[in-house]
Design a protein around this motif. Sequence first.
Motif, PDB file in Angstrom:
ATOM      1  N   LEU A  98       0.864  -1.185   0.000  1.00  0.00           N
ATOM      2  CA  LEU A  98       0.000   0.000   0.000  1.00  0.00           C
ATOM      3  C   LEU A  98       0.895   1.228   0.000  1.00  0.00           C
ATOM      4  O   LEU A  98       1.867   1.294   0.754  1.00  0.00           O
ATOM      5  CB  LEU A  98      -0.871   0.011   1.261  1.00  0.00           C
ATOM      6  N   PHE A  99       0.562   2.200  -0.849  1.00  0.00           N
ATOM      7  CA  PHE A  99       1.302   3.454  -0.886  1.00  0.00           C
ATOM      8  C   PHE A  99       0.316   4.615  -0.779  1.00  0.00           C
ATOM      9  O   PHE A  99      -0.672   4.674  -1.519  1.00  0.00           O
ATOM     10  CB  PHE A  99       2.104   3.558  -2.184  1.00  0.00           C
ATOM     11  N   ILE A 100       0.588   5.535   0.141  1.00  0.00           N
ATOM     12  CA  ILE A 100      -0.257   6.718   0.322  1.00  0.00           C
ATOM     13  C   ILE A 100       0.582   7.964   0.076  1.00  0.00           C
ATOM     14  O   ILE A 100       1.668   8.112   0.651  1.00  0.00           O
ATOM     15  CB  ILE A 100      -0.863   6.769   1.740  1.00  0.00           C
ATOM     16  N   ASP A 101       0.070   8.855  -0.789  1.00  0.00           N
ATOM     17  CA  ASP A 101       0.787  10.074  -1.144  1.00  0.00           C
ATOM     18  C   ASP A 101      -0.242  11.145  -1.480  1.00  0.00           C
ATOM     19  O   ASP A 101      -1.424  10.825  -1.677  1.00  0.00           O
ATOM     20  CB  ASP A 101       1.721   9.819  -2.336  1.00  0.00           C
ATOM     21  N   ASP A 102       0.211  12.392  -1.561  1.00  0.00           N
ATOM     22  CA  ASP A 102      -0.712  13.471  -1.917  1.00  0.00           C
ATOM     23  C   ASP A 102      -0.431  14.047  -3.295  1.00  0.00           C
ATOM     24  O   ASP A 102      -1.078  15.013  -3.711  1.00  0.00           O
ATOM     25  CB  ASP A 102      -0.632  14.597  -0.875  1.00  0.00           C
ATOM     26  N   THR A 103       0.528  13.458  -4.035  1.00  0.00           N
ATOM     27  CA  THR A 103       0.942  14.000  -5.330  1.00  0.00           C
ATOM     28  C   THR A 103       0.605  13.017  -6.444  1.00  0.00           C
ATOM     29  O   THR A 103       1.110  11.886  -6.456  1.00  0.00           O
ATOM     30  CB  THR A 103       2.461  14.281  -5.325  1.00  0.00           C
ATOM     31  N   LEU A 104      -0.234  13.436  -7.375  1.00  0.00           N
ATOM     32  CA  LEU A 104      -0.719  12.511  -8.405  1.00  0.00           C
ATOM     33  C   LEU A 104       0.394  11.970  -9.312  1.00  0.00           C
ATOM     34  O   LEU A 104       0.394  10.768  -9.601  1.00  0.00           O
ATOM     35  CB  LEU A 104      -1.815  13.188  -9.237  1.00  0.00           C
ATOM     36  N   PRO A 105       1.354  12.786  -9.784  1.00  0.00           N
ATOM     37  CA  PRO A 105       2.426  12.202 -10.605  1.00  0.00           C
ATOM     38  C   PRO A 105       3.218  11.122  -9.873  1.00  0.00           C
ATOM     39  O   PRO A 105       3.668  10.148 -10.487  1.00  0.00           O
ATOM     40  CB  PRO A 105       3.314  13.413 -10.939  1.00  0.00           C
ATOM     41  N   VAL A 106       3.377  11.273  -8.559  1.00  0.00           N
ATOM     42  CA  VAL A 106       4.085  10.263  -7.768  1.00  0.00           C
ATOM     43  C   VAL A 106       3.258   8.982  -7.689  1.00  0.00           C
ATOM     44  O   VAL A 106       3.780   7.869  -7.858  1.00  0.00           O
ATOM     45  CB  VAL A 106       4.404  10.799  -6.360  1.00  0.00           C
ATOM     46  N   LEU A 107       1.971   9.114  -7.443  1.00  0.00           N
ATOM     47  CA  LEU A 107       1.093   7.943  -7.381  1.00  0.00           C
ATOM     48  C   LEU A 107       1.046   7.220  -8.728  1.00  0.00           C
ATOM     49  O   LEU A 107       1.031   5.989  -8.776  1.00  0.00           O
ATOM     50  CB  LEU A 107      -0.311   8.364  -6.957  1.00  0.00           C
ATOM     51  N   ARG A 108       1.052   7.965  -9.801  1.00  0.00           N
ATOM     52  CA  ARG A 108       1.042   7.339 -11.134  1.00  0.00           C
ATOM     53  C   ARG A 108       2.342   6.599 -11.394  1.00  0.00           C
ATOM     54  O   ARG A 108       2.346   5.524 -12.007  1.00  0.00           O
ATOM     55  CB  ARG A 108       0.786   8.412 -12.202  1.00  0.00           C
ATOM     56  N   SER A 109       3.445   7.144 -10.920  1.00  0.00           N
ATOM     57  CA  SER A 109       4.736   6.472 -11.054  1.00  0.00           C
ATOM     58  C   SER A 109       4.737   5.156 -10.278  1.00  0.00           C
ATOM     59  O   SER A 109       5.218   4.125 -10.769  1.00  0.00           O
ATOM     60  CB  SER A 109       5.847   7.397 -10.559  1.00  0.00           C
ATOM     61  N   ALA A 110       4.160   5.185  -9.066  1.00  0.00           N
ATOM     62  CA  ALA A 110       4.057   3.967  -8.256  1.00  0.00           C
ATOM     63  C   ALA A 110       3.152   2.936  -8.930  1.00  0.00           C
ATOM     64  O   ALA A 110       3.460   1.735  -8.942  1.00  0.00           O
ATOM     65  CB  ALA A 110       3.519   4.309  -6.869  1.00  0.00           C
ATOM     66  N   ARG A 111       2.054   3.400  -9.489  1.00  0.00           N
ATOM     67  CA  ARG A 111       1.129   2.498 -10.192  1.00  0.00           C
ATOM     68  C   ARG A 111       1.819   1.847 -11.388  1.00  0.00           C
ATOM     69  O   ARG A 111       1.689   0.642 -11.610  1.00  0.00           O
ATOM     70  CB  ARG A 111      -0.094   3.287 -10.662  1.00  0.00           C
ATOM     71  N   ASP A 112       2.570   2.631 -12.150  1.00  0.00           N
ATOM     72  CA  ASP A 112       3.263   2.090 -13.322  1.00  0.00           C
ATOM     73  C   ASP A 112       4.305   1.056 -12.911  1.00  0.00           C
ATOM     74  O   ASP A 112       4.591   0.117 -13.667  1.00  0.00           O
ATOM     75  CB  ASP A 112       3.928   3.217 -14.112  1.00  0.00           C
ATOM     76  N   PHE A 113       4.869   1.219 -11.706  1.00  0.00           N
ATOM     77  CA  PHE A 113       5.851   0.249 -11.212  1.00  0.00           C
ATOM     78  C   PHE A 113       5.178  -1.047 -10.765  1.00  0.00           C
ATOM     79  O   PHE A 113       5.810  -2.089 -10.704  1.00  0.00           O
ATOM     80  CB  PHE A 113       6.639   0.855 -10.052  1.00  0.00           C
ATOM     81  N   GLY A 114       3.885  -0.956 -10.449  1.00  0.00           N
ATOM     82  CA  GLY A 114       3.158  -2.158 -10.058  1.00  0.00           C
ATOM     83  C   GLY A 114       2.652  -2.182  -8.631  1.00  0.00           C
ATOM     84  O   GLY A 114       2.155  -3.218  -8.163  1.00  0.00           O
ATOM     85  N   VAL A 115       2.758  -1.050  -7.904  1.00  0.00           N
ATOM     86  CA  VAL A 115       2.219  -1.005  -6.543  1.00  0.00           C
ATOM     87  C   VAL A 115       0.702  -1.157  -6.628  1.00  0.00           C
ATOM     88  O   VAL A 115       0.024  -0.388  -7.310  1.00  0.00           O
ATOM     89  CB  VAL A 115       2.604   0.300  -5.825  1.00  0.00           C
ATOM     90  N   ALA A 116       0.174  -2.151  -5.933  1.00  0.00           N
ATOM     91  CA  ALA A 116      -1.218  -2.561  -6.149  1.00  0.00           C
ATOM     92  C   ALA A 116      -2.242  -1.676  -5.442  1.00  0.00           C
ATOM     93  O   ALA A 116      -3.334  -1.445  -5.958  1.00  0.00           O
ATOM     94  CB  ALA A 116      -1.398  -4.010  -5.712  1.00  0.00           C
ATOM     95  N   HIS A 117      -1.912  -1.199  -4.260  1.00  0.00           N
ATOM     96  CA  HIS A 117      -2.894  -0.477  -3.445  1.00  0.00           C
ATOM     97  C   HIS A 117      -2.428   0.972  -3.274  1.00  0.00           C
ATOM     98  O   HIS A 117      -1.378   1.225  -2.674  1.00  0.00           O
ATOM     99  CB  HIS A 117      -3.060  -1.164  -2.087  1.00  0.00           C
ATOM    100  N   LEU A 118      -3.216   1.903  -3.805  1.00  0.00           N
ATOM    101  CA  LEU A 118      -2.819   3.307  -3.846  1.00  0.00           C
ATOM    102  C   LEU A 118      -3.935   4.191  -3.328  1.00  0.00           C
ATOM    103  O   LEU A 118      -5.103   4.019  -3.690  1.00  0.00           O
ATOM    104  CB  LEU A 118      -2.484   3.710  -5.284  1.00  0.00           C
TER     105      LEU A 118
END
Length: 220
Positions: A169-189
């Motif tokens: 699970l990754f929690i952040d307040d910045t959308l470009p960062v969350l998208r980078s995590a999603r592209d890497f494969g982090v499942a829960h955002l």
Amino acid sequence: MVLLPWHEIDTVLLDMDGTLLDLHYDNHFWMEHLPQRYAELHGVSRTMAEMELQPLFERNAGQLQWYCLDFWSTELKLPVRELKLETAHLIALRPDADTFLAAIQRAGKRVVMITNAHRDSLSLKLERIELAPYFERLISSHDYGFPKENRQFWDALQADLNFDPARSLFIDDTLPVLRSARDFGVAHLLAVSEPDSRKGPKDTGEFEALGDYRTLIEGL
């Protein structure tokens, strides 16, 4: 209410500014205090200070130097570390963030902070808010040489932590960062819906919005 499948989550990755800490401190410093002190120390008007700073901010946003106090001290010819101390009384925890941290720690999750904050900024905040005991590691993107917006940050994090993105699970307040995590494969955002307590809710795009940390504890 956000309902997480906690049985599918081993690792919890958490941002700091705007996620665990109120972003008001940083927004006030960069948008209000720094321009004022720049004007005073360089002998220009506040309007001129903002005209000179704005292009610099826009040019460096999202890059590692954007978060680097050494870079800004050199670029602006200002003692940025010392200036940040002048508004340190504004550093504050987001509501119930510590309750959430204590709960996931008790539940035996692996908890790691990943922040773009410069090590000096991180130290300043940890001196005022006792966050370190909740975490296995406190990682600054400066440790790897890439901001969280960059895929290479996530490759370096994987090599360092050996975590499973599919069970994280990754929690952040910045959308470009969350998208980078999603592209890497982090499942829960999750995206923080109100990182700055003075500015109200913001659009969290395609990500589920987190407003109240107490709702995440259900099912732990």
